[in-house]
Design an enzyme around this catalytic site. Structure first.
Site, PDB file in Angstrom:
ATOM      1  N   ASN A   1     -10.583  -2.886  -6.168  1.00  0.00           N
ATOM      2  CA  ASN A   1      -9.795  -1.994  -7.049  1.00  0.00           C
ATOM      3  C   ASN A   1     -10.441  -1.795  -8.424  1.00  0.00           C
ATOM      4  OD1 ASN A   1      -6.516  -3.082  -5.819  1.00  0.00           O
ATOM      5  ND2 ASN A   1      -7.818  -1.416  -5.113  1.00  0.00           N
TER       6      ASN A   1
ATOM      7  N   ASP B   1       0.837  -1.202   0.000  1.00  0.00           N
ATOM      8  CA  ASP B   1       0.000   0.000   0.000  1.00  0.00           C
ATOM      9  C   ASP B   1       0.873   1.254   0.000  1.00  0.00           C
ATOM     10  OD1 ASP B   1      -2.297   1.475   0.047  1.00  0.00           O
ATOM     11  OD2 ASP B   1      -2.650   1.257   2.192  1.00  0.00           O
TER      12      ASP B   1
HETATM   13  C1  FPP Z   1      -1.873   0.276  -3.287  1.00  0.00           C
HETATM   14  O1  FPP Z   1      -1.467   1.595  -3.405  1.00  0.00           O
HETATM   15  C2  FPP Z   1      -1.386  -0.516  -4.372  1.00  0.00           C
HETATM   16  C3  FPP Z   1      -2.179  -1.093  -5.308  1.00  0.00           C
HETATM   17  C4  FPP Z   1      -3.634  -0.962  -5.333  1.00  0.00           C
HETATM   18  C5  FPP Z   1      -1.617  -1.891  -6.392  1.00  0.00           C
HETATM   19  C6  FPP Z   1      -0.323  -2.561  -6.129  1.00  0.00           C
HETATM   20  C7  FPP Z   1       0.410  -2.597  -7.389  1.00  0.00           C
HETATM   21  C8  FPP Z   1       1.737  -2.546  -7.550  1.00  0.00           C
HETATM   22  C9  FPP Z   1       2.662  -2.548  -6.423  1.00  0.00           C
HETATM   23  C10 FPP Z   1       2.373  -2.440  -8.895  1.00  0.00           C
HETATM   24  C11 FPP Z   1       1.998  -3.473  -9.888  1.00  0.00           C
HETATM   25  C12 FPP Z   1       2.085  -4.870  -9.381  1.00  0.00           C
HETATM   26  C13 FPP Z   1       2.854  -5.844  -9.896  1.00  0.00           C
HETATM   27  C14 FPP Z   1       2.777  -7.207  -9.333  1.00  0.00           C
HETATM   28  C15 FPP Z   1       3.790  -5.610 -10.991  1.00  0.00           C
HETATM   29  P1  FPP Z   1      -2.575   2.726  -3.446  1.00  0.00           P
HETATM   30  O2  FPP Z   1      -2.772   3.106  -4.856  1.00  0.00           O
HETATM   31  O3  FPP Z   1      -3.812   2.264  -2.741  1.00  0.00           O
HETATM   32  O4  FPP Z   1      -1.857   3.839  -2.615  1.00  0.00           O
HETATM   33  P2  FPP Z   1      -2.533   4.947  -1.705  1.00  0.00           P
HETATM   34  O5  FPP Z   1      -3.278   4.227  -0.614  1.00  0.00           O
HETATM   35  O6  FPP Z   1      -1.369   5.725  -1.197  1.00  0.00           O
HETATM   36  O7  FPP Z   1      -3.433   5.750  -2.601  1.00  0.00           O
END
Ligand code: FPP
Length: 248
Positions: free
Chosen positions: A75, A27
């Site tokens: 998501n 996250d």
């Molecule tokens: C949460 O950050 C992250 C995600 C919803 C997606 C995770 C994806 C990756 C790490 C990259 C792609 C994955 C792979 C396996 C190549 P957020 O967007 O919720 O962050 P925030 O809470 O700060 O808004």
């Protein structure tokens, strides 16, 4: 990676007490980007690099199973542009890491409603899973379009059908039978769950499987998460007393 490299790097880790399964809620990509006045997509790009780093670290340290929460059922409600960017990154990751997974004896698996993923991502996933299927050095489990409640609903439906068809008795429904009907069938429950970016919640991740999992929440945002902190968390884990509801 040879054994001399892996044995010389992490002297503070007890190889006999390593978690056999680590699950990570990655996250903070959005906040990482916001702090730098960048688009959320840049945050996810940087987050993909952290994925590479942590997969490599796990293989090196010899963690047998790693599950990464890459995309949740919730998501799908994000803006379309962000979903497209995440799917593109995922496809790129699956294609670019395939050789490394083969070379390093890593098997790729996916858990979740993968049929909801775009066709080209499903194809890349299928290819990476096929070429790595015989590997037994480490399992990299990507949670994609994954939701813990949806997984439990799937399991209940499958078991209900078996009962209805007379294939099993209600009395033979045990915790083991339930585990066998989850996406993670055959994989040990996580010993350690890491969540980055400081939120104290589970977010519908592996709800059944984390009953006795040790939890570590770090304030570090996922794109800043690296091997040094990962090793420190493992050392912290090795100092914990796990009682599984019993007394020592
Ligand atoms: C949460 O950050 C992250 C995600 C919803 C997606 C995770 C994806 C990756 C790490 C990259 C792609 C994955 C792979 C396996 C190549 P957020 O967007 O919720 O962050 P925030 O809470 O700060 O808004």
């Amino acid at each position: 990676m040879n054994s001399s490299t892996s044995s010389s790097i992490h002297i503070d880790l007890d190889p006999a007490e390593l978690p056999s399964h680590i699950a990570i809620i990655m996250d903070g990509n959005g906040r990482w980007a916001k702090k730098r006045l960048l688009s959320r997509i840049k945050g996810h790009e940087k987050g993909s690099e952290a994925v590479r780093t942590i997969v490599r670290a796990c293989r090196e340290i010899r963690i047998p199973n790693l599950t990464l929460y890459a995309f949740s059922t919730e998501n799908w409600q994000r803006p379309q542009s962000e979903i497209v960017a995440l799917m593109t990154l995922l496809k790129k990751f699956l294609e670019s890491e395939q050789k490394e997974m083969v070379d390093n004896n890593i098997r790729l698996n996916a858990i979740g409603q993968t049929e909801r993923l775009p066709k080209n991502v499903q194809q890349a996933l299928h290819k990476a899973m096929t070429v790595t299927r015989k590997n037994d050095g480490m399992l990299l489990n990507l949670a994609l379009s994954y939701g813990g409640r949806a997984e439990i609903v799937k399991m209940v439906k499958e078991i209900a059908i078996k009962v209805k068809d007379g294939n099993i008795e209600p009395d033979s429904i045990t915790p083991e039978l339930i585990s066998e009907h989850l996406y993670t069938s055959g994989i040990p429950d996580p010993d350690l769950l890491i969540r980055t970016s400081g939120e104290m919640r589970i977010s519908n991740f592996l709800l059944w499987q984390i009953a006795y999992t040790e939890i570590y929440v770090t304030n570090t945002l996922w794109p800043d998460f690296g091997k040094d902190e990962f090793v420190r968390i493992l050392i912290d884990y090795q100092h914990r007393k796990r009682r599984f509801g019993k007394v020592e």
